[in-house]
Design a protein around this motif. Structure first.
Motif, mmCIF file in Angstrom:
data_model
loop_
_atom_site.group_PDB
_atom_site.id
_atom_site.type_symbol
_atom_site.label_atom_id
_atom_site.label_comp_id
_atom_site.label_asym_id
_atom_site.label_seq_id
_atom_site.Cartn_x
_atom_site.Cartn_y
_atom_site.Cartn_z
ATOM 1 N N ALA A 1 0.838 -1.205 0.000
ATOM 2 C CA ALA A 1 0.000 0.000 0.000
ATOM 3 C C ALA A 1 0.872 1.253 0.000
ATOM 4 N N LEU A 2 1.930 1.226 0.784
ATOM 5 C CA LEU A 2 2.851 2.363 0.807
ATOM 6 C C LEU A 2 3.446 2.598 -0.575
ATOM 7 N N ILE A 3 3.856 1.513 -1.230
ATOM 8 C CA ILE A 3 4.423 1.629 -2.578
ATOM 9 C C ILE A 3 3.386 2.191 -3.548
ATOM 10 N N ALA A 4 2.152 1.697 -3.458
ATOM 11 C CA ALA A 4 1.103 2.135 -4.382
ATOM 12 C C ALA A 4 0.787 3.617 -4.207
ATOM 13 N N VAL A 5 0.740 4.074 -2.958
ATOM 14 C CA VAL A 5 0.435 5.492 -2.703
ATOM 15 C C VAL A 5 1.569 6.380 -3.205
ATOM 16 N N VAL A 6 2.793 5.990 -2.916
ATOM 17 C CA VAL A 6 3.940 6.766 -3.389
ATOM 18 C C VAL A 6 3.955 6.805 -4.909
ATOM 19 N N HIS A 7 3.669 5.660 -5.541
ATOM 20 C CA HIS A 7 3.634 5.583 -7.006
ATOM 21 C C HIS A 7 2.605 6.547 -7.572
ATOM 22 N N ALA A 8 1.402 6.562 -6.999
ATOM 23 C CA ALA A 8 0.331 7.436 -7.492
ATOM 24 C C ALA A 8 0.698 8.909 -7.321
ATOM 25 N N MET A 9 1.335 9.238 -6.212
ATOM 26 C CA MET A 9 1.692 10.637 -5.954
ATOM 27 C C MET A 9 2.818 11.103 -6.876
ATOM 28 N N LEU A 10 3.848 10.272 -7.047
ATOM 29 C CA LEU A 10 4.984 10.676 -7.858
ATOM 30 C C LEU A 10 4.618 10.838 -9.324
ATOM 31 N N LEU A 11 3.692 10.040 -9.817
ATOM 32 C CA LEU A 11 3.265 10.203 -11.207
ATOM 33 C C LEU A 11 2.720 11.609 -11.451
ATOM 34 N N GLN A 12 2.137 12.230 -10.413
ATOM 35 C CA GLN A 12 1.536 13.555 -10.574
ATOM 36 C C GLN A 12 2.524 14.692 -10.324
ATOM 37 N N VAL A 13 3.521 14.452 -9.467
ATOM 38 C CA VAL A 13 4.407 15.556 -9.106
ATOM 39 C C VAL A 13 5.789 15.472 -9.730
ATOM 40 N N ALA A 14 6.214 14.281 -10.153
ATOM 41 C CA ALA A 14 7.567 14.123 -10.689
ATOM 42 C C ALA A 14 7.586 13.866 -12.189
ATOM 43 N N TYR A 15 6.456 13.514 -12.777
ATOM 44 C CA TYR A 15 6.381 13.234 -14.216
ATOM 45 C C TYR A 15 5.268 14.099 -14.809
ATOM 46 N N LEU A 16 5.616 15.378 -15.063
ATOM 47 C CA LEU A 16 4.584 16.346 -15.447
ATOM 48 C C LEU A 16 3.986 16.062 -16.818
ATOM 49 N N TYR A 17 4.748 15.463 -17.713
ATOM 50 C CA TYR A 17 4.256 15.262 -19.081
ATOM 51 C C TYR A 17 3.963 13.791 -19.384
ATOM 52 N N SER A 18 3.797 13.008 -18.343
ATOM 53 C CA SER A 18 3.570 11.578 -18.541
ATOM 54 C C SER A 18 2.073 11.271 -18.676
ATOM 55 N N SER A 19 1.761 10.284 -19.492
ATOM 56 C CA SER A 19 0.374 9.826 -19.633
ATOM 57 C C SER A 19 0.105 8.576 -18.797
ATOM 58 N N GLU A 20 1.117 8.120 -18.040
ATOM 59 C CA GLU A 20 0.936 6.953 -17.183
ATOM 60 C C GLU A 20 -0.072 7.271 -16.067
#
Length: 733
Positions: free
Chosen positions: A527-546
């Motif tokens: 769960a910790l991994i999943a939450v971190v993954h979801a957050m980083l996709l929004q804040v660290a990969y600004l132009y990603s479609s993932e």
């Protein structure tokens, strides 16, 4: 007659005045010694000062019928055969004009003068006007006899007396400078003082027009400012106001328009456009901001990211561009009037950066002033990890060791003056070596391209690896022709496939989701991994479609637009550095992020979780705010973090004092340093002086304004209680 420089002797304008030089503190070469309380018929006598040459003037008696004259240099007898007047007297009366000339140091404040308060700044301005007019007064003082012999109370003209005293203190005139006065009786003093001070002041619009008339006569702004004891900025503002359409100026005179509204029109010199904007705006939307916005809709503000990208207004002006400045908007340095030139400068700078990117071998490179539409939906290649050669790895290790050594010296205070510059150079070498650990494949270069563009803050942004839709289709066709998997990773079907209806798909995947939820709830590590993954996709990969399976959303408030000077914010700079640091460690391809997180230890995951959550923190109080509870919880968060805000915010003139009024400055200094320090601020003549004094007094004290502080728990509960009572008044009972 006013005070000031007299023409060379002989003169026929007035008797009894000392011979003064045109300027400066020097005293007269001869003076009058007299008994100030002698009668009007008492003789007058000139007595030279020690070391002075013999007197060169004789005084004749006053007569209403015979013009008064000064004797000749040869000592000829006075007119009508009279002997020169002798005796001691400093007060001289002119019977014809009913004026008396009194030394400045014999004039006192009249307790019956109804005006008790004078502006120090106003006194300085008046002194400047007296100086500019040869130390003469345009209007005589009104006086009455004082309580002591030889002294007089100034019933009307207290500001003029104060201005003369200021000139005497600076040595520009003598302390016994002769002042022309008119004498009245004590019983009329209050009425006379009230009459003078009740006169209606000059309307501001008339003042603007008068200043403009001086400018049209050829007088320079600096000369006008010196003449009236004000600043060149204020003069420029008045001249700008005078250039507003006469129609609007008349509305201001008629009180149909406020000063703020009138000042907003100074951003344009087009009278017709000014009137059109006023007429077009509805009555309920005629505030200064709306007026400026309507008048400048075709202009580009200095805060525009394109202006920031080329190096600000200075770079634009250096290229020959014209700037229109708003003297009444301190936050806006001006407006670009030549948009074509601005776009040309932006394009040239982007093209210069694009040349280096084209040399990398991409199929195409495009320059954009902003992010292209549909960027997130485009297919994209990401760089692949590449091992450094032994030589490069050794160079990287040595450079990192050099960086650590310099950083330690700087932190300990043992570094030399060039250490900071050396550290920046080492950082550039580390970045260049680290960049070699990633590379794009030949296929990516052959099919993909790069965008050279401006980011949100007006900085250069280069995004590589994007594949245009036509190239993506061609690539899929080529892969299918040779029996290879498509770019999406799916093989072209060669046999019939199983299909499901939309309703069945929804039903089956709902069961899948339910199972995922319960399993995730029982596995906190994943769960910790999943939450971190979801957050980083929004804040660290600004132009990603993932996307993540978790429907978590982070709202990230941009702080720079809310700051008056974001470049001085220690917190913003530190957070940007942290983001850049994490950017070097996260995988380049967001599709690889989840697998990468599975391999990380828990302390790394927790650090990344904190990094992602920090993006969502918002304690900004805006004018219209519906987040009062959230802002209060920010104080609770700050107490839990044990934050010392004085380490992150320094109270200076630029950061605080110049943005608040005099009263707030005084109260702030009193809170920080006590009542005695507050008196130092009160004594300042101008706000600019008060700001400098306050900055000096507060420096090093650790005092910060209340909005920046982390509220204490008891204070927070009090605020929360008041808020609850406002929402539920019955609870207050």
């Amino acid at each position: 007659m006013g005070e000031g420089a007299l023409p060379p002797l002989p003169c026929k304008e007035k008797i009894g005045l000392p011979v003064l030089p045109p300027r400066g503190p020097a005293r007269a070469s001869c003076r009058i010694d007299a008994d100030p309380h002698s009668g009007s018929s008492a003789p007058l006598r000139l007595r030279p000062r020690a070391g002075d040459p013999p007197p060169i003037c004789l005084l004749a008696p006053l007569s209403p019928a015979v013009p008064h004259e000064l004797g000749s240099r040869s000592g000829a007898p006075a007119p009508s055969g009279r002997k020169p007047l002798r005796g001691k007297r400093e007060i001289r009366r002119n019977i014809m004009t009913e004026t008396i000339t009194i030394p400045l140091n014999k004039l006192d404040v009249d307790p019956k003068n109804v005006r008790k308060t004078y502006s120090a700044e106003g006194i300085k301005e008046l002194a400047a006007t007296i100086r500019a007019d040869g130390y003469r007064l345009l209007q005589n003082l009104i006086v009455r006899k004082g309580d002591k012999k030889g002294r007089y109370f100034v019933t009307a003209g207290g500001r003029r007396r104060a201005a003369l005293l200021l000139l005497a203190e600076t040595g520009e005139i003598a302390k016994d400078f002769p002042v022309e006065c008119k004498q009245r009786e004590a019983e009329d003093a209050t009425a006379i003082s009230l009459t003078e001070n009740l006169h209606e002041a000059m309307h501001p619009a008339d003042q603007f027009v008068a200043f403009n008339a001086l400018a049209q006569e050829g007088k320079a702004v600096a000369d006008i400012a010196a003449r009236f004891g004000t600043t060149e900025t204020i003069v420029c503002k008045r001249l700008a106001l005078a250039r507003v359409s006469p129609v609007l100026l008349q509305m201001f005179r008629d009180e149909d328009m406020s000063f703020a509204q009138l000042s907003a029109f100074t951003v344009s010199d087009d009278h017709q456009r000014q009137v059109e904007v006023w007429s077009a705006l509805p009555s309920w939307n005629r505030d200064a901001f709306s007026i400026r916005r309507a008048l400048t809709e075709e202009l580009v503000a200095a805060t525009d990211k394109r202006v920031q990208f080329i190096g600000g207004l200075a770079a634009y002006e250096a290229a020959g561009g014209a700037v229109r400045r708003d003297l009444f908007d301190e936050r806006n340095a001006g407006y670009v009037t030549d948009t074509v030139l601005l776009e040309k400068l932006v394009a040239e700078k982007l093209e210069a950066a694009a040349e280096a990117v084209r040399a990398e071998g991409w199929k195409w490179v495009e320059c954009r002033a902003s992010m292209p539409e549909g960027l997130h939906s485009m297919e994209r290649h990401y760089p692949e990890d590449v091992s450094l050669s032994e030589e490069d790895q050794a160079a990287l290790d040595a450079t990192q060791a050099e960086y650590d050594e310099l950083a330690e010296l700087i932190e300990s205070g043992a570094a030399d003056d060039d250490a900071e510059a050396k550290l920046e150079e080492v950082e550039k070498r580390i970045d260049a070596l680290t960049a070699r650990t990633e590379a794009y494949s030949p296929e990516a270069l052959a099919n993909g391209g790069a965008f050279v563009m401006l980011d949100y803050y007006g900085r250069l942004s280069i995004e590589r690896g994007f594949v245009k839709p036509d190239d993506a289709e061609a690539m899929d066709d080529d892969e299918a022709a040779v029996g290879l998997p498509s770019s999406a990773g799916e093989a072209k079907p060669a046999i019939p496939t199983v299909t499901h209806s939309a309703a069945l798909m929804e039903d089956l995947t709902a069961h899948k989701t339910a199972a995922l939820r319960i399993e995730l709830a029982n596995n906190p590590d994943v769960a910790l991994i999943a939450v971190v993954h979801a957050m980083l996709l929004q804040v660290a990969y600004l132009y990603s479609s993932e996307q993540s399976a978790l429907q978590l959303s982070i709202t990230h408030e941009r702080l720079k637009p809310s700051m008056k000077d974001a470049d001085t914010s220690k917190g913003l700079a530190a957070f940007n550095d942290l983001s850049e640091n994490y950017g070097h460690h996260l995988p380049g391809n967001p599709a690889d992020l989840f697998d990468w997180l599975l391999e990380q230890p828990q302390d790394t995951l927790l650090s990344l979780l904190a990094f992602g959550a920090a993006h969502a923190v918002n304690a900004v109080e805006k004018k219209f705010n519906d987040r009062k509870k959230g802002i209060e919880q920010a104080n609770q968060l700050g107490r839990a973090l044990n934050i010392d805000m004085s380490e992150w915010f320094g109270t200076t003139g630029d950061s605080y004092f110049k943005h608040v009024n005099r009263t707030t400055i005084e109260l702030a200094v009193a809170e920080a340093k006590g009542r005695e320090a507050e008196l130092s601020v009160k004594a300042a003549a101008k706000k600019t002086e008060a700001v400098m004094i306050a900055e000096r007094l507060v420096a090093g004290s650790g005092w910060i304004p209340a909005p920046v502080r982390i509220a204490a728990a008891d204070e927070a509960r009090s605020i929360e209680h008041e808020t609850d009572n406002e929402q539920f008044p019955e609870a207050a009972e």
